[in-house]
Design a protein around this motif. Structure first.
Motif, PDB file in Angstrom:
ATOM      1  N   ASP A   1      46.323  39.608  52.720  1.00  0.00           N
ATOM      2  CA  ASP A   1      46.202  41.039  52.425  1.00  0.00           C
ATOM      3  C   ASP A   1      46.277  41.225  50.913  1.00  0.00           C
ATOM      4  N   LEU A   2      45.123  41.264  50.272  1.00  0.00           N
ATOM      5  CA  LEU A   2      45.075  41.352  48.810  1.00  0.00           C
ATOM      6  C   LEU A   2      45.460  42.727  48.288  1.00  0.00           C
ATOM      7  N   ASP A   3      45.648  43.675  49.203  1.00  0.00           N
ATOM      8  CA  ASP A   3      46.056  45.018  48.794  1.00  0.00           C
ATOM      9  C   ASP A   3      47.500  45.332  49.180  1.00  0.00           C
ATOM     10  N   ILE A   4      48.246  44.323  49.619  1.00  0.00           N
ATOM     11  CA  ILE A   4      49.648  44.543  49.962  1.00  0.00           C
ATOM     12  C   ILE A   4      50.427  44.898  48.691  1.00  0.00           C
ATOM     13  N   ASN A   5      51.289  45.889  48.794  1.00  0.00           N
ATOM     14  CA  ASN A   5      52.092  46.276  47.641  1.00  0.00           C
ATOM     15  C   ASN A   5      53.286  45.332  47.552  1.00  0.00           C
ATOM     16  N   LEU A   6      53.244  44.469  46.565  1.00  0.00           N
ATOM     17  CA  LEU A   6      54.263  43.419  46.422  1.00  0.00           C
ATOM     18  C   LEU A   6      55.644  43.988  46.147  1.00  0.00           C
ATOM     19  N   LEU A   7      55.703  45.102  45.446  1.00  0.00           N
ATOM     20  CA  LEU A   7      56.984  45.718  45.106  1.00  0.00           C
ATOM     21  C   LEU A   7      57.584  46.442  46.305  1.00  0.00           C
TER      22      LEU A   7
ATOM     23  N   ASP B   1      50.712  45.897  41.080  1.00  0.00           N
ATOM     24  CA  ASP B   1      51.551  45.881  42.281  1.00  0.00           C
ATOM     25  C   ASP B   1      50.884  45.295  43.526  1.00  0.00           C
ATOM     26  N   THR B   2      49.625  44.863  43.402  1.00  0.00           N
ATOM     27  CA  THR B   2      48.955  44.179  44.513  1.00  0.00           C
ATOM     28  C   THR B   2      48.238  42.941  43.966  1.00  0.00           C
ATOM     29  N   PRO B   3      47.977  41.966  44.826  1.00  0.00           N
ATOM     30  CA  PRO B   3      47.224  40.797  44.356  1.00  0.00           C
ATOM     31  C   PRO B   3      45.874  41.180  43.735  1.00  0.00           C
ATOM     32  N   ASN B   4      45.150  42.106  44.361  1.00  0.00           N
ATOM     33  CA  ASN B   4      43.856  42.519  43.809  1.00  0.00           C
ATOM     34  C   ASN B   4      43.993  43.116  42.414  1.00  0.00           C
TER      35      ASN B   4
ATOM     36  N   ASP C   1      50.289  29.911  31.186  1.00  0.00           N
ATOM     37  CA  ASP C   1      50.265  28.449  31.230  1.00  0.00           C
ATOM     38  C   ASP C   1      49.007  27.901  31.908  1.00  0.00           C
ATOM     39  N   ASN C   2      48.562  28.554  32.984  1.00  0.00           N
ATOM     40  CA  ASN C   2      47.461  28.018  33.786  1.00  0.00           C
ATOM     41  C   ASN C   2      46.085  28.543  33.411  1.00  0.00           C
ATOM     42  N   ILE C   3      46.036  29.729  32.839  1.00  0.00           N
ATOM     43  CA  ILE C   3      44.742  30.343  32.530  1.00  0.00           C
ATOM     44  C   ILE C   3      44.565  30.545  31.022  1.00  0.00           C
ATOM     45  N   GLY C   4      45.683  30.615  30.297  1.00  0.00           N
ATOM     46  CA  GLY C   4      45.610  30.774  28.850  1.00  0.00           C
ATOM     47  C   GLY C   4      45.513  32.221  28.390  1.00  0.00           C
ATOM     48  N   ILE C   5      45.860  33.136  29.273  1.00  0.00           N
ATOM     49  CA  ILE C   5      45.803  34.563  28.944  1.00  0.00           C
ATOM     50  C   ILE C   5      47.232  35.085  28.785  1.00  0.00           C
ATOM     51  N   VAL C   6      47.489  35.712  27.640  1.00  0.00           N
ATOM     52  CA  VAL C   6      48.808  36.280  27.382  1.00  0.00           C
ATOM     53  C   VAL C   6      48.800  37.732  27.852  1.00  0.00           C
ATOM     54  N   MET C   7      49.716  38.040  28.747  1.00  0.00           N
ATOM     55  CA  MET C   7      49.862  39.397  29.266  1.00  0.00           C
ATOM     56  C   MET C   7      51.312  39.816  29.063  1.00  0.00           C
ATOM     57  N   ALA C   8      51.542  40.658  28.075  1.00  0.00           N
ATOM     58  CA  ALA C   8      52.902  41.110  27.781  1.00  0.00           C
ATOM     59  C   ALA C   8      53.309  42.193  28.778  1.00  0.00           C
ATOM     60  N   PRO C   9      54.521  42.096  29.328  1.00  0.00           N
ATOM     61  CA  PRO C   9      54.977  43.106  30.284  1.00  0.00           C
ATOM     62  C   PRO C   9      54.908  44.523  29.723  1.00  0.00           C
ATOM     63  N   SER C  10      55.109  44.669  28.435  1.00  0.00           N
ATOM     64  CA  SER C  10      55.095  45.999  27.824  1.00  0.00           C
ATOM     65  C   SER C  10      53.693  46.612  27.802  1.00  0.00           C
ATOM     66  N   GLU C  11      52.659  45.796  27.959  1.00  0.00           N
ATOM     67  CA  GLU C  11      51.279  46.279  27.965  1.00  0.00           C
ATOM     68  C   GLU C  11      50.851  46.807  29.322  1.00  0.00           C
ATOM     69  N   LEU C  12      51.602  46.490  30.352  1.00  0.00           N
ATOM     70  CA  LEU C  12      51.177  46.760  31.713  1.00  0.00           C
ATOM     71  C   LEU C  12      52.084  47.755  32.410  1.00  0.00           C
ATOM     72  N   LYS C  13      51.461  48.653  33.144  1.00  0.00           N
ATOM     73  CA  LYS C  13      52.219  49.587  33.966  1.00  0.00           C
ATOM     74  C   LYS C  13      52.452  48.948  35.323  1.00  0.00           C
ATOM     75  N   ARG C  14      53.563  49.287  35.915  1.00  0.00           N
ATOM     76  CA  ARG C  14      53.928  48.723  37.221  1.00  0.00           C
ATOM     77  C   ARG C  14      52.815  48.929  38.252  1.00  0.00           C
ATOM     78  N   GLU C  15      52.241  50.128  38.268  1.00  0.00           N
ATOM     79  CA  GLU C  15      51.208  50.421  39.261  1.00  0.00           C
ATOM     80  C   GLU C  15      49.890  49.698  38.999  1.00  0.00           C
ATOM     81  N   GLU C  16      49.745  49.069  37.834  1.00  0.00           N
ATOM     82  CA  GLU C  16      48.555  48.275  37.525  1.00  0.00           C
ATOM     83  C   GLU C  16      48.682  46.840  38.033  1.00  0.00           C
TER      84      GLU C  16
END
Length: 81
Positions: A26-32, A68-71, A51-66
């Protein structure tokens, strides 16, 4: 790296962190809301993505609702490729 490979890596990380393969079913399951991931797991996920993809994603850049699901997580990673 292909979109399919990135998706697979993110799902592998989520499955390991959540301890449940429901994230693949279920790629739309709300993990939280389902208590599958907490703030520490979330931080580990971002480190795993870096580590695996090489993309830095800072927690401060992201909103929780962005993120909250695998998708949504996959979409955020793909936006940064």
């Amino acid at each position: 790296m292909s979109e399919a490979k990135i998706k697979e890596i993110v799902l592998d990380l989520l499955e390991e962190l959540c301890g449940d393969d429901v994230v693949r079913k279920d790629l739309d399951i709300n993990l939280l809301e389902e208590d599958l991931i907490d703030s520490l797991d979330y931080t580990e996920l971002l480190i795993g993505i870096e580590d695996n993809i090489g993309i830095v994603m800072a927690p401060s850049e992201l909103k929780r609702e962005e993120m909250d699901t695998p998708n949504k997580i996959i979409a955020q990673v793909l936006k940064r490729v």
